[in-house]
Design a protein around this motif. Sequence first.
Motif, PDB file in Angstrom:
ATOM      1  N   PRO A  68       9.026   6.066  -9.446  1.00 49.72           N
ATOM      2  CA  PRO A  68      10.378   5.969  -8.446  1.00 49.72           C
ATOM      3  C   PRO A  68      11.039   4.286  -8.605  1.00 49.72           C
ATOM      4  O   PRO A  68      10.317   3.612  -8.875  1.00 49.72           O
ATOM      5  CB  PRO A  68      10.017   6.055  -7.106  1.00 49.72           C
ATOM      6  N   ARG A  69      12.379   4.587  -8.849  1.00 49.46           N
ATOM      7  CA  ARG A  69      12.895   3.383  -9.036  1.00 49.46           C
ATOM      8  C   ARG A  69      13.207   2.471  -8.131  1.00 49.46           C
ATOM      9  O   ARG A  69      13.109   1.179  -8.160  1.00 49.46           O
ATOM     10  CB  ARG A  69      14.413   3.581  -9.622  1.00 49.46           C
ATOM     11  N   GLN A 127       0.819  -1.137  -0.067  1.00 50.70           N
ATOM     12  CA  GLN A 127       0.090   0.133  -0.078  1.00 50.70           C
ATOM     13  C   GLN A 127       0.849   1.385  -0.073  1.00 50.70           C
ATOM     14  O   GLN A 127       0.618   2.321  -0.630  1.00 50.70           O
ATOM     15  CB  GLN A 127      -1.022   0.040   1.249  1.00 50.70           C
ATOM     16  N   ILE A 181      11.890   1.928  -3.915  1.00 50.32           N
ATOM     17  CA  ILE A 181      10.922   2.499  -2.852  1.00 50.32           C
ATOM     18  C   ILE A 181      11.366   1.485  -1.708  1.00 50.32           C
ATOM     19  O   ILE A 181      11.077   0.360  -1.337  1.00 50.32           O
ATOM     20  CB  ILE A 181       9.173   2.556  -3.035  1.00 50.32           C
ATOM     21  N   GLU A 201       4.016   1.634  -1.018  1.00 49.66           N
ATOM     22  CA  GLU A 201       4.603   1.536  -2.269  1.00 49.66           C
ATOM     23  C   GLU A 201       3.759   2.292  -3.363  1.00 49.66           C
ATOM     24  O   GLU A 201       3.976   3.311  -4.167  1.00 49.66           O
ATOM     25  CB  GLU A 201       5.127   0.230  -2.839  1.00 49.66           C
ATOM     26  N   GLY A 202       2.568   1.741  -3.433  1.00 51.35           N
ATOM     27  CA  GLY A 202       1.452   2.190  -4.294  1.00 51.35           C
ATOM     28  C   GLY A 202       1.215   3.938  -3.966  1.00 51.35           C
ATOM     29  O   GLY A 202       1.115   4.681  -4.777  1.00 51.35           O
ATOM     30  N   ILE A 234       3.862   6.097  -5.521  1.00 53.28           N
ATOM     31  CA  ILE A 234       3.662   6.301  -6.835  1.00 53.28           C
ATOM     32  C   ILE A 234       2.336   7.127  -7.092  1.00 53.28           C
ATOM     33  O   ILE A 234       2.437   8.034  -8.219  1.00 53.28           O
ATOM     34  CB  ILE A 234       3.514   4.908  -7.708  1.00 53.28           C
ATOM     35  N   MET A 235       1.357   7.045  -6.478  1.00 52.07           N
ATOM     36  CA  MET A 235       0.276   7.610  -6.694  1.00 52.07           C
ATOM     37  C   MET A 235       0.667   9.275  -6.404  1.00 52.07           C
ATOM     38  O   MET A 235       0.037  10.225  -6.886  1.00 52.07           O
ATOM     39  CB  MET A 235      -0.974   7.191  -5.959  1.00 52.07           C
ATOM     40  N   LEU A 245      -0.919   9.637 -16.210  1.00 49.10           N
ATOM     41  CA  LEU A 245      -0.655   8.799 -14.943  1.00 49.10           C
ATOM     42  C   LEU A 245       0.857   8.286 -15.096  1.00 49.10           C
ATOM     43  O   LEU A 245       1.301   8.221 -16.081  1.00 49.10           O
ATOM     44  CB  LEU A 245      -1.593   7.660 -14.609  1.00 49.10           C
ATOM     45  N   THR A 246       1.530   8.215 -13.806  1.00 50.24           N
ATOM     46  CA  THR A 246       2.847   7.934 -14.122  1.00 50.24           C
ATOM     47  C   THR A 246       2.822   6.602 -14.252  1.00 50.24           C
ATOM     48  O   THR A 246       2.283   5.655 -14.163  1.00 50.24           O
ATOM     49  CB  THR A 246       3.350   7.982 -12.476  1.00 50.24           C
ATOM     50  N   ARG A 247       3.747   6.291 -15.180  1.00 48.74           N
ATOM     51  CA  ARG A 247       4.212   4.741 -15.824  1.00 48.74           C
ATOM     52  C   ARG A 247       5.614   4.449 -15.163  1.00 48.74           C
ATOM     53  O   ARG A 247       6.244   5.202 -14.696  1.00 48.74           O
ATOM     54  CB  ARG A 247       4.246   5.199 -17.484  1.00 48.74           C
ATOM     55  N   ILE A 248       5.850   2.974 -15.676  1.00 53.32           N
ATOM     56  CA  ILE A 248       6.847   2.431 -15.072  1.00 53.32           C
ATOM     57  C   ILE A 248       8.216   3.306 -15.158  1.00 53.32           C
ATOM     58  O   ILE A 248       9.068   3.286 -14.341  1.00 53.32           O
ATOM     59  CB  ILE A 248       6.965   1.183 -15.430  1.00 53.32           C
TER      60      ILE A 248
END
Lengths: 155, 786
Positions: B730-731, B689, B733, B691-692, B695-696, B723-726
């Motif tokens: 962040p490389r 959660q 976390i 990590e997500g 990214i959000m 939206l953020t893509r791979i």
Amino acid sequence: MITLTINGQSQNIDLPADTPLLWALRDYVGLTGTKFGCGMALCGACTVHIDGEPTRACVTPISAAAGKTIVTIEAMDQDAIGKKVQEAWLSQGVPQCGYCQSGQVMSATALLKQNAHPSDADIDKAMSGNICRCGTYTRIRAAIKQAAGLAEIKS
Amino acid sequence: MKTSLDQIKSPAEQIDSSADKFSIVNISRRNFLKDFALSGFVLAVGFPSLLLADETATSSEPDKYGADAMPHGWVDNPLVFVAIAEDGTVTIICHRSEMGQGVRTSLPMVVADELDANWLNVKVQQAPGDEVRFGNQDTDGSRSMRHFFMPMRRVGAAARQMLETAAAAQWQVPVTEVHAELHQVIHTASGQSLSYGELAKAAAKLPVPARETLRLKNAADFRYIGKGGLKIYDGQAMVTGQAQYGIDTRLEGMLYAVIARPPVFGGKVLNYDASAALKVPGVVKVLELNSSPPPAEFNPLGGIAVIATNTWAAIQGRKALKISWDNGPNASYDSDNFRAEMVVSSRKPGKVVRNDGDVDAALDKSTQRLSAEYYAPHLAQAPMEPPAATARIIKGHCEVWTCTQAPQASRDQVAKWLKLPEDKVTINVTLLGGGFGRKSKPDYVVEAALLSQAMQGKPVKLTWTREDDLQHSYFHTVSVEHLEAGLDKQGKTVAWLHRTVAPSISSTFAAGSVHEMPAELGMGVINVPFAIPNLRIENPAAEAHTRIGWFRSVSNIPHAFAIQSFVAELATAAGRDHKDYLLELIGPARRIDPRSLGDTWNQGESPVIYPLDTGRLRNVIDSACREAGWGRTLAKGHGLGLAAHYSFVTYVAVVVEVAVDQAGKLSIPRIDIAVDCGPQVNPERIRSQLEGACIMGVSLATLGEISFKDGAVIQDNFHNYQLTRIDDAPREIRVHLVPTTEFDSPLGGVGEPGVPPIAPALCNAIFAATGQRIRELPIRDQLLKD
Ligand code: FES
Ligand code: FES
């Protein structure tokens, strides 16, 4: 009537020729593992393999898929690389809501079929068409590397 | 007997079908839960569901907090949540919605632990919307585990004690001589054992033990809780395409619908021409749905529905519609103009919501005065699965399959709109392909029910396209945050003025509401934990011109962005290290009664059990900084940024490392996030959660913006709502959980509190790397050199 070969089975599809493969799969054939996310080739949720190439089913009319080999997420556990990818996904605990993961697994499998040892840059390139709103990207990267490692040991 | 329900492969159905193999009497699939007792799940025998209401315990304290204060509170009756079949299969009900937070693993796991069940023999069954039976089901506010950890422990412990009692009776030994262990009850002295399956029938005849007689496990004896050793329950189904989301529902004879909704909130159809739409192959019917007057509530927006034999035909039919709209009172809503209006408001005195000391005098006397304005735009939740619902009506009973965070509200709304008694509405909850607050509002569920009604009860699946989702959401608010501070000679902050201007979610439920409600002010602005003697918080008015709703972490986003950025700006002005300065502002470790800050809401939790603990906040800041190597030497173009925020009764601090290259391209090599959420029930899912959330947070900070022109949303798909893509994520976390060994202290939330500190930490890192201060989100191309 258009005949498609989906996961090794021939299927007659009684839909207009311009119907996107996504909706033929989901609504007509009943294979709902291939997901709808955008309908514009922007998110990768609908990724299937057509003649081995990762393809966005939402912008692929069924007429263009006729006569080709279509493979969906539902058949990935019968694919040696696909299965490894799925195992790595579970081992890394990748999915959150899981909705994007059909497409992620399809893209990752296609990547590993073409490139057994992808670099980070290769992963970026192959996977940047797949959005994950839950934000599982770091685990996707780790899982792809893990799957690649498994492939290495076993081959 | 095969019914058309066999078409459905919802999670509920998968388990339902499996009941066949140990069914002892003919079961009606449709009434599965009602007939739970008859289906071979023998632990439930003899306790018809309707009799359980009296046993539904809720607290009777005068001041209600936590789960007690939620509609329908909590239920801890094992007969509601657990069934054991004679083959030993333990079925555990999950009554909260699974949307990626892992609740279908974590809550049943709590029951399984106290029950000492073998997880391999556990099946999870999703509850339909029925709060009287299951307790509160609103899956939002980061509170599933916080509110149901203890009730679910009691559920498991009660079921375990019933099995132990049954075994002791069979062996005719005192119950104190037997104990449950991994799916069997053992009598050590005689070496006998009985499996849960063998005991289920006898156990089912026993009374449920009284709550005060329950023996909960010691933390040291936990098998699953706190371990993080279990794989997510639905993982296998998710990676093989078998998982069933709301959008995947299939019923025999089902029709497919999309709706053209008024482009402007408050608008309605003037007239329309469906002739071309009706010529599209597959289109069956075009019909108008009425719009509702404000407030928005959970009402459908109205518009023109196209019903067809497949989704694509419906979409094509919708394209062929010719509609004239009356755009209504919000037709001139324009994000640029509105922002300018909010800026003007933010520069004038507004409603005072907290006032300590004398800010004006202190500002006048200060050596340095700083002020800054921060802008955070509207956002759309954009769950990867857009809203979807399938409804059908048979003999006056409406049954719905949908991805909802609000099963009971869905039921209430469908009952209201269809004018049916509540017991004639069943809401089956599927998996959610993300929710983030969007799926807390069941407008789309009502739409599906209305369409089925219009089609004489035929099953209709309503799908929202991405365009629908982005243009007709209940949007995250838009805000201007105006901050002023005065520093003394030593650089210490002696005065703090914060004006927060943002349309409120309350406008969605009471038209004309222009001030933030206590729940919004309590998201980090009124309860700002700083030891500043002169501090004033104001909330000038802001009118809403669209539907404002919850977005993961809600108003914490703009508040944390402004406050945590401004502190970094003050540290720079004072010539101080940001971390030291932040800790100094927070002051010494102490437990603050939130009411003393004017925060009467406190996330709905007791101010005694959940004080604002600055010691814990300080601790996560120390932890994040230590783990991130705060102060370390960095490569050129790199910077570290810090932010900390308390929300959902959880303490979070983040250090983001950025790299900004010559061209101004931003990348994020690493994030360290330190979290104190109290006891960690499923640390593995907590990490995912967080990590997500990182990214959000990066996504909304760098790319997220919904804007309006002529009343309508400009963005319509992922090319312009990015939206953020791979490749830009962040490389790395690193999640640092403050360790807990005991499980008696109160739990904090997990799903949301990671999000708010990300944007300010990122912007602080950018400042450290480049000297450029970002005060406006999203960052988008602000760093690019031309
Ligand atoms: S649905 Fe096909 S790429 Fe998004
Ligand atoms: S796991 Fe939810 S969108 Fe990727």
